[in-house]
Scaffold this motif. Sequence first.
Motif, PDB file in Angstrom:
ATOM      1  N   SER A 276       0.820  -1.217   0.000  1.00 23.98           N
ATOM      2  CA  SER A 276       0.000   0.000   0.000  1.00 23.98           C
ATOM      3  C   SER A 276       0.849   1.260   0.000  1.00 23.98           C
ATOM      4  O   SER A 276       0.428   2.301  -0.481  1.00 23.98           O
ATOM      5  N   ILE A 277       2.050   1.187   0.543  1.00 22.61           N
ATOM      6  CA  ILE A 277       2.968   2.328   0.553  1.00 22.61           C
ATOM      7  C   ILE A 277       3.964   2.229  -0.587  1.00 22.61           C
ATOM      8  O   ILE A 277       4.282   3.204  -1.252  1.00 22.61           O
ATOM      9  N   PHE A 278       4.455   1.010  -0.815  1.00 25.60           N
ATOM     10  CA  PHE A 278       5.619   0.866  -1.658  1.00 25.60           C
ATOM     11  C   PHE A 278       5.353   1.293  -3.086  1.00 25.60           C
ATOM     12  O   PHE A 278       6.166   1.962  -3.716  1.00 25.60           O
ATOM     13  N   SER A 279       4.211   0.933  -3.632  1.00 23.04           N
ATOM     14  CA  SER A 279       3.997   1.093  -5.072  1.00 23.04           C
ATOM     15  C   SER A 279       4.103   2.545  -5.529  1.00 23.04           C
ATOM     16  O   SER A 279       4.698   2.826  -6.567  1.00 23.04           O
ATOM     17  N   THR A 280       3.546   3.490  -4.772  1.00 19.73           N
ATOM     18  CA  THR A 280       3.594   4.892  -5.200  1.00 19.73           C
ATOM     19  C   THR A 280       4.030   5.830  -4.087  1.00 19.73           C
ATOM     20  O   THR A 280       3.881   7.039  -4.203  1.00 19.73           O
TER      21      THR A 280
END
Length: 115
Positions: free
Chosen positions: A27-31
């Motif tokens: 949920s944080i890593f992608s964007t």
Amino acid sequence: QVQLVESGGGLVQAGGSLRLSCVAPRSIFSTGYLAWHRQPPGKQRELVASISSNEITYYADSVKGRFTINRDNAKNTVYLQMNSLKPEDTAVYYCYGTLGATQGWGQGTQVTVSS
């Protein structure tokens, strides 16, 4: 709040290298924005390096040319490659991630550089 998980700290002689790893929630890593902070003994926590979702990086002056931050999107992992380590790099290193109102820290990993 979300939890990030760090690994890779340890004891190394001055001039040596270590690589820290941090797994962040998708949920944080992608964007999201990811960073490494550190807290030397008896001092305040400070920003060491950061990387945005479009790979823009920032480095503190004290680590420029020695540390490299990069991210592996397939593994939801951000790395901090630390070369030419100095005794003053001794600290607890923390991974941090944020996206919008969601943020989280890792538990910290100790890096000790002996002279």
